[in-house]
Design a protein around this motif. Structure first.
Motif, PDB file in Angstrom:
ATOM      1  N   ALA A  89      19.531 100.018  40.736  1.00 18.02           N
ATOM      2  CA  ALA A  89      18.198 100.642  40.740  1.00 18.02           C
ATOM      3  C   ALA A  89      17.538 100.401  42.088  1.00 18.02           C
ATOM      4  O   ALA A  89      17.812  99.403  42.758  1.00 18.02           O
ATOM      5  N   PHE A  90      16.683 101.330  42.472  1.00 26.39           N
ATOM      6  CA  PHE A  90      15.881 101.211  43.676  1.00 26.39           C
ATOM      7  C   PHE A  90      14.438 101.492  43.302  1.00 26.39           C
ATOM      8  O   PHE A  90      14.155 102.422  42.549  1.00 26.39           O
ATOM      9  N   VAL A  91      13.526 100.678  43.811  1.00 24.68           N
ATOM     10  CA  VAL A  91      12.101 100.941  43.622  1.00 24.68           C
ATOM     11  C   VAL A  91      11.428 100.900  44.983  1.00 24.68           C
ATOM     12  O   VAL A  91      12.011 100.464  45.974  1.00 24.68           O
ATOM     13  N   GLY A  92      10.189 101.334  45.033  1.00 30.71           N
ATOM     14  CA  GLY A  92       9.496 101.452  46.306  1.00 30.71           C
ATOM     15  C   GLY A  92       9.677 102.848  46.864  1.00 30.71           C
ATOM     16  O   GLY A  92      10.547 103.611  46.444  1.00 30.71           O
ATOM     17  N   LYS A  93       8.833 103.199  47.819  1.00 29.94           N
ATOM     18  CA  LYS A  93       8.959 104.504  48.459  1.00 29.94           C
ATOM     19  C   LYS A  93      10.252 104.560  49.265  1.00 29.94           C
ATOM     20  O   LYS A  93      10.652 103.541  49.828  1.00 29.94           O
ATOM     21  N   PRO A  94      10.925 105.689  49.355  1.00 26.41           N
ATOM     22  CA  PRO A  94      10.536 107.015  48.880  1.00 26.41           C
ATOM     23  C   PRO A  94      11.019 107.351  47.468  1.00 26.41           C
ATOM     24  O   PRO A  94      11.009 108.519  47.088  1.00 26.41           O
ATOM     25  N   PHE A  95      11.453 106.379  46.685  1.00 25.29           N
ATOM     26  CA  PHE A  95      12.015 106.671  45.372  1.00 25.29           C
ATOM     27  C   PHE A  95      10.922 107.058  44.382  1.00 25.29           C
ATOM     28  O   PHE A  95       9.858 106.440  44.322  1.00 25.29           O
ATOM     29  N   GLU A  96      11.221 108.080  43.598  1.00 23.89           N
ATOM     30  CA  GLU A  96      10.189 108.725  42.787  1.00 23.89           C
ATOM     31  C   GLU A  96       9.546 107.808  41.758  1.00 23.89           C
ATOM     32  O   GLU A  96       8.409 108.023  41.360  1.00 23.89           O
ATOM     33  N   ILE A  97      10.265 106.775  41.339  1.00 28.72           N
ATOM     34  CA  ILE A  97       9.715 105.902  40.303  1.00 28.72           C
ATOM     35  C   ILE A  97       8.405 105.255  40.754  1.00 28.72           C
ATOM     36  O   ILE A  97       7.502 105.034  39.953  1.00 28.72           O
ATOM     37  N   SER A  98       8.253 104.980  42.061  1.00 29.52           N
ATOM     38  CA  SER A  98       7.010 104.358  42.537  1.00 29.52           C
ATOM     39  C   SER A  98       5.838 105.324  42.453  1.00 29.52           C
ATOM     40  O   SER A  98       4.718 104.950  42.103  1.00 29.52           O
ATOM     41  N   TYR A  99       6.078 106.589  42.777  1.00 29.69           N
ATOM     42  CA  TYR A  99       5.038 107.608  42.673  1.00 29.69           C
ATOM     43  C   TYR A  99       4.702 107.860  41.202  1.00 29.69           C
ATOM     44  O   TYR A  99       3.540 108.055  40.838  1.00 29.69           O
ATOM     45  N   GLN A 100       5.736 107.838  40.382  1.00 32.36           N
ATOM     46  CA  GLN A 100       5.547 108.040  38.950  1.00 32.36           C
ATOM     47  C   GLN A 100       4.742 106.889  38.340  1.00 32.36           C
ATOM     48  O   GLN A 100       3.842 107.106  37.524  1.00 32.36           O
ATOM     49  N   TYR A 101       5.072 105.677  38.755  1.00 30.43           N
ATOM     50  CA  TYR A 101       4.337 104.510  38.280  1.00 30.43           C
ATOM     51  C   TYR A 101       2.864 104.614  38.696  1.00 30.43           C
ATOM     52  O   TYR A 101       1.958 104.320  37.912  1.00 30.43           O
ATOM     53  N   ALA A 102       2.633 105.049  39.940  1.00 25.72           N
ATOM     54  CA  ALA A 102       1.259 105.218  40.420  1.00 25.72           C
ATOM     55  C   ALA A 102       0.516 106.260  39.596  1.00 25.72           C
ATOM     56  O   ALA A 102      -0.690 106.121  39.339  1.00 25.72           O
ATOM     57  N   GLU A 103       1.218 107.303  39.175  1.00 25.56           N
ATOM     58  CA  GLU A 103       0.555 108.329  38.356  1.00 25.56           C
ATOM     59  C   GLU A 103       0.127 107.770  37.007  1.00 25.56           C
ATOM     60  O   GLU A 103      -0.935 108.117  36.487  1.00 25.56           O
ATOM     61  N   THR A 104       0.937 106.888  36.419  1.00 24.14           N
ATOM     62  CA  THR A 104       0.540 106.286  35.141  1.00 24.14           C
ATOM     63  C   THR A 104      -0.745 105.475  35.322  1.00 24.14           C
ATOM     64  O   THR A 104      -1.627 105.501  34.461  1.00 24.14           O
ATOM     65  N   ILE A 105      -0.851 104.773  36.455  1.00 27.44           N
ATOM     66  CA  ILE A 105      -2.068 104.002  36.730  1.00 27.44           C
ATOM     67  C   ILE A 105      -3.263 104.932  36.891  1.00 27.44           C
ATOM     68  O   ILE A 105      -4.349 104.688  36.350  1.00 27.44           O
ATOM     69  N   ALA A 106      -3.081 106.020  37.645  1.00 29.80           N
ATOM     70  CA  ALA A 106      -4.171 106.975  37.876  1.00 29.80           C
ATOM     71  C   ALA A 106      -4.649 107.594  36.569  1.00 29.80           C
ATOM     72  O   ALA A 106      -5.858 107.775  36.357  1.00 29.80           O
ATOM     73  N   ASN A 107      -3.740 107.915  35.689  1.00 27.51           N
ATOM     74  CA  ASN A 107      -4.123 108.504  34.408  1.00 27.51           C
ATOM     75  C   ASN A 107      -4.861 107.497  33.526  1.00 27.51           C
ATOM     76  O   ASN A 107      -5.803 107.856  32.816  1.00 27.51           O
ATOM     77  N   LYS A 108      -4.458 106.246  33.569  1.00 30.24           N
ATOM     78  CA  LYS A 108      -5.170 105.220  32.807  1.00 30.24           C
ATOM     79  C   LYS A 108      -6.593 105.066  33.329  1.00 30.24           C
ATOM     80  O   LYS A 108      -7.540 104.905  32.552  1.00 30.24           O
ATOM     81  N   ILE A 109      -6.761 105.128  34.660  1.00 28.19           N
ATOM     82  CA  ILE A 109      -8.102 105.050  35.256  1.00 28.19           C
ATOM     83  C   ILE A 109      -8.938 106.250  34.819  1.00 28.19           C
ATOM     84  O   ILE A 109     -10.104 106.105  34.418  1.00 28.19           O
TER      85      ILE A 109
END
Length: 370
Positions: free
Chosen positions: A238-258
């Motif tokens: 597995a890879f995390v961090g940019k540019p891998f999509e999981i980091s952007y996806q994780y950020a979207e979950t945070i934004a939606n919770k906010i």
């Protein structure tokens, strides 16, 4: 004023800060979005405690940034629960053990502890050779008989002593996680030890005139040495961090919770503001490609893990905004036009101009004129 249904993601180094210095226009840019109740998430390939980074950002921006709004290189590893109970080697520097525990890993060891258990491993340091010779002369070679084999390798960032880390990590991969076992020549294909890594930033911009080597440079060395010694390509689980999509996806979950906590609708559009075409812009564009797919049929261009819980995933597009205050310097470099993933939606001078672009795009022109 209409409720916002978009979010802004910001890289930190090169967008909010320049090396040790703070970019002054970042303060009014971020404060304006907060006044408009726009969900904000900071997405950086830095590896440190999210709480510490949130404190730093709060101090320089003059607003309260919560740790939950900070997605660092390691943050999405919280979702990799299959590995949290394994005995893992953590590579990096600073508070890596604390970081690993916070994101869920329960049984941790370090390069230094492996070298203590197997004192013959670190021979690049000539002083260790002398100490080993003295040990063998006086008491024989002593191993830690209670050493538990390593079940996964977690690479949180570039270490300080690259040569020691490169040697020990490859030793563990070639011995199935137990340096006490000498591999046979007929069994050199060791692919089953999971390797999880943060970010592939080859370089980053610092106070020096020339870019500095990042974790991606360390990984390149590791891969090259492993290939040379074993004859096999190093494969990551597995890879995390940019540019891998999981980091952007994780950020979207945070934004939606906010957004939901503020009584706002779910996020439909993301704006990502970054300074590195090879990392920020490629990642944002890959994420935009992902968002065009049916949510239940999404596949990652990078080939690595995606979040499976769609409860907080709703966006359908991601615009990439490149600023000129970090890695990208328009007077010194050109963007590779042959690679569409490197082409940003737009280029702006700095983060303030980027935020103005977003506000105008979202039909709030009077905010810009205030």
């Amino acid at each position: 004023m209409k409720a916002s249904n978009f979010a802004c993601f910001f890289d930190i180094d090169g967008v909010i800060t320049q090396g040790p210095n703070f970019i002054k226009v970042a303060k009014p840019a971020i404060q304006t979005l907060i006044q408009l109740n726009v969900p904000i998430v900071f997405v950086s390939n830095t590896c440190m405690l999210e709480s510490d980074k949130a404190k730093q950002l709060s101090a320089v921006l003059g607003v309260t940034i919560h740790p939950e709004q900070v997605v660092l290189a390691q943050t999405p590893m919280r979702t990799l629960t299959d590995f949290h109970n394994k005995h893992v080697l953590i590579s990096g520097q600073g508070q890596v053990e604390d970081i690993a525990r916070i994101i869920g890993f329960k049984s941790i060891t370090t390069i230094e502890k492996v070298c203590k258990a197997f004192p013959e491993l670190d021979m690049v340091d000539h002083m260790n050779r002398a100490r080993l010779s003295e040990m063998i002369r006086t008491q024989g070679l002593i191993h830690d008989d209670n050493f538990r084999p390593i079940e996964a390798v977690v690479l949180l960032g570039e270490p300080i002593q690259w040569e020691r880390s490169l040697q020990v990590i490859i030793d563990l991969l070639l011995t199935d996680g137990n340096p006490a076992i000498v591999p046979s020549d007929s069994n050199t294909n060791h692919e089953h030890i999971p390797i999880i890594a943060c970010n592939r930033d080859l370089v980053f911009k610092a106070a020096a005139d020339l870019p500095r080597f990042g974790h991606g440079a360390f990984l390149t060395c590791l891969e090259t040495l492993y290939k040379s010694i074993s004859g096999n390509d190093l494969k990551y689980t597995a890879f995390v961090g940019k540019p891998f999509e999981i980091s952007y996806q994780y950020a979207e979950t945070i934004a939606n919770k906010i957004a939901l906590a503020n009584g706002q609708p779910k996020i439909e559009k993301v704006y990502f503001i970054g300074d590195n075409p090879d990392v920020d812009i490629i990642g944002a564009n890959m994420y935009n490609h992902l968002l065009q797919q049916e949510i239940n049929l999404r596949t990652s261009i990078s080939g690595y893990n995606l979040l499976t819980d769609s409860k907080y995933l709703n966006a359908t597009s991601c615009e990439s905004i490149l600023v000129c205050t970090g890695v990208y310097e328009p007077n010194k470099q050109k963007i590779d036009g042959k690679n569409p993933l490197k082409l940003p939606t737009t280029i702006k001078l700095d983060v303030f101009e980027a935020v103005k672009y977003v506000i105008l795009k979202e039909s709030w022109p009077w905010i810009v004129n205030c």
